[in-house]
Design a protein around this motif. Structure first.
Motif, mmCIF file in Angstrom:
data_model
loop_
_atom_site.group_PDB
_atom_site.id
_atom_site.type_symbol
_atom_site.label_atom_id
_atom_site.label_comp_id
_atom_site.label_asym_id
_atom_site.label_seq_id
_atom_site.Cartn_x
_atom_site.Cartn_y
_atom_site.Cartn_z
ATOM 1 N N ARG A 107 0.837 -1.212 0.000
ATOM 2 C CA ARG A 107 0.000 0.000 0.000
ATOM 3 C C ARG A 107 0.870 1.260 0.000
ATOM 4 O O ARG A 107 0.552 2.230 -0.682
ATOM 5 N N ILE A 108 1.955 1.252 0.742
ATOM 6 C CA ILE A 108 2.863 2.409 0.768
ATOM 7 C C ILE A 108 3.480 2.604 -0.615
ATOM 8 O O ILE A 108 3.587 3.725 -1.112
ATOM 9 N N GLY A 109 3.892 1.516 -1.259
ATOM 10 C CA GLY A 109 4.457 1.599 -2.601
ATOM 11 C C GLY A 109 3.467 2.194 -3.594
ATOM 12 O O GLY A 109 3.824 3.053 -4.410
ATOM 13 N N LYS A 110 2.206 1.760 -3.524
ATOM 14 C CA LYS A 110 1.187 2.297 -4.421
ATOM 15 C C LYS A 110 0.938 3.776 -4.133
ATOM 16 O O LYS A 110 0.778 4.578 -5.060
ATOM 17 N N ALA A 111 0.915 4.142 -2.860
ATOM 18 C CA ALA A 111 0.701 5.550 -2.495
ATOM 19 C C ALA A 111 1.865 6.414 -2.978
ATOM 20 O O ALA A 111 1.658 7.531 -3.476
ATOM 21 N N LYS A 112 3.100 5.903 -2.861
ATOM 22 C CA LYS A 112 4.264 6.654 -3.350
ATOM 23 C C LYS A 112 4.193 6.843 -4.864
ATOM 24 O O LYS A 112 4.530 7.912 -5.373
ATOM 25 N N GLU A 113 3.763 5.811 -5.570
ATOM 26 C CA GLU A 113 3.632 5.913 -7.025
ATOM 27 C C GLU A 113 2.576 6.954 -7.396
ATOM 28 O O GLU A 113 2.775 7.749 -8.312
ATOM 29 N N GLN A 114 1.462 6.967 -6.682
ATOM 30 C CA GLN A 114 0.431 7.974 -6.929
ATOM 31 C C GLN A 114 0.966 9.375 -6.652
ATOM 32 O O GLN A 114 0.674 10.319 -7.391
ATOM 33 N N LEU A 115 1.754 9.510 -5.597
ATOM 34 C CA LEU A 115 2.342 10.803 -5.261
ATOM 35 C C LEU A 115 3.298 11.266 -6.364
ATOM 36 O O LEU A 115 3.255 12.430 -6.783
ATOM 37 N N ARG A 116 4.161 10.357 -6.853
ATOM 38 C CA ARG A 116 5.088 10.714 -7.932
ATOM 39 C C ARG A 116 4.330 11.161 -9.180
ATOM 40 O O ARG A 116 4.692 12.153 -9.830
ATOM 41 N N LYS A 117 3.245 10.456 -9.508
ATOM 42 C CA LYS A 117 2.455 10.817 -10.685
ATOM 43 C C LYS A 117 1.803 12.191 -10.487
ATOM 44 O O LYS A 117 1.815 13.021 -11.401
ATOM 45 N N ALA A 118 1.256 12.440 -9.307
ATOM 46 C CA ALA A 118 0.623 13.734 -9.033
ATOM 47 C C ALA A 118 1.652 14.862 -9.081
ATOM 48 O O ALA A 118 1.369 15.947 -9.613
ATOM 49 N N GLU A 119 2.849 14.626 -8.544
ATOM 50 C CA GLU A 119 3.901 15.648 -8.589
ATOM 51 C C GLU A 119 4.330 15.932 -10.028
ATOM 52 O O GLU A 119 4.528 17.089 -10.402
#
Length: 187
Positions: free
Chosen positions: A96-108
């Motif tokens: 879940r942390i990995g998926k959240a980090k990926e979403q954050l990178r995409k949003a940034e």
């Protein structure tokens, strides 16, 4: 009247407990059959009654020979294959942390692209006369965005004048128009 929710605790009354076990076992067996039919997977269920069960009291779905064959195939598999899809709490949290980090990178990344487009627009309409104070990454992004816009405009001109390239099959104007509309909304 709606059924009341049953508390998840051991049923002390012997006859009530046995009746609940019988009803819920039938429900589990039905769900196993549905899962097998709908998803095309192999499923087996084994329910052993409390105490010292005899083989006659044991309930097996779909049948004892089929369930035994499935368990034997599972035991014959290498440990790595059996454990491949297993996940404990820590693995779940890591995923879940990995998926959240990926979403954050995409949003940034999307945010940086929007900021760059807005800077280009500000420079085009004269709100920003100097690019002083921008980082190398920001300047690179502005250059990339500007080159893409120029390419879109050239493609549009070529398509409209009939000199379009073989790979361009549709009028590129809608994408250019969408960019212009976005800029106008920012004003």
């Amino acid at each position: 009247m709606a059924p009341t929710k049953v508390g998840m605790e051991y049923i002390a009354n012997n006859s009530t407990r046995k009746m609940a076990c019988k009803k819920r076992t039938m429900g589990v067996m039905k769900k196993a059959g549905e899962l097998s039919t709908l998803c095309g997977v192999e499923v087996c269920c084994v329910v052993l009654p409390e105490g010292e069960p005899s083989s006659s009291e044991m309930q097996v779905w779909p049948s004892l020979p089929e369930a035994t064959a499935m368990v034997d195939r599972l035991k014959a598999m290498p440990e790595v294959d059996r454990r491949r899809k297993e996940m404990d709490g820590a693995d779940y949290v890591r995923e879940r942390i990995g998926k959240a980090k990926e979403q954050l990178r995409k949003a940034e990344r999307d945010n940086r692209q929007r900021e760059t487009t807005l800077r280009v627009h500000d420079a085009m309409v004269g709100r920003r006369e100097s690019l002083d104070g921008l980082t190398v990454e920001e300047l690179t992004g502005i250059g990339w965005t500007t080159e893409n816009l120029i390419k879109k405009i050239k493609d549009c001109i070529e398509y409209r004048s009939g000199r379009h390239q073989a790979g361009v099959t549709a009028d590129p104007l809608p994408t250019v128009a969408a960019d212009v509309e976005w800029w106008e909304r920012q004003l």
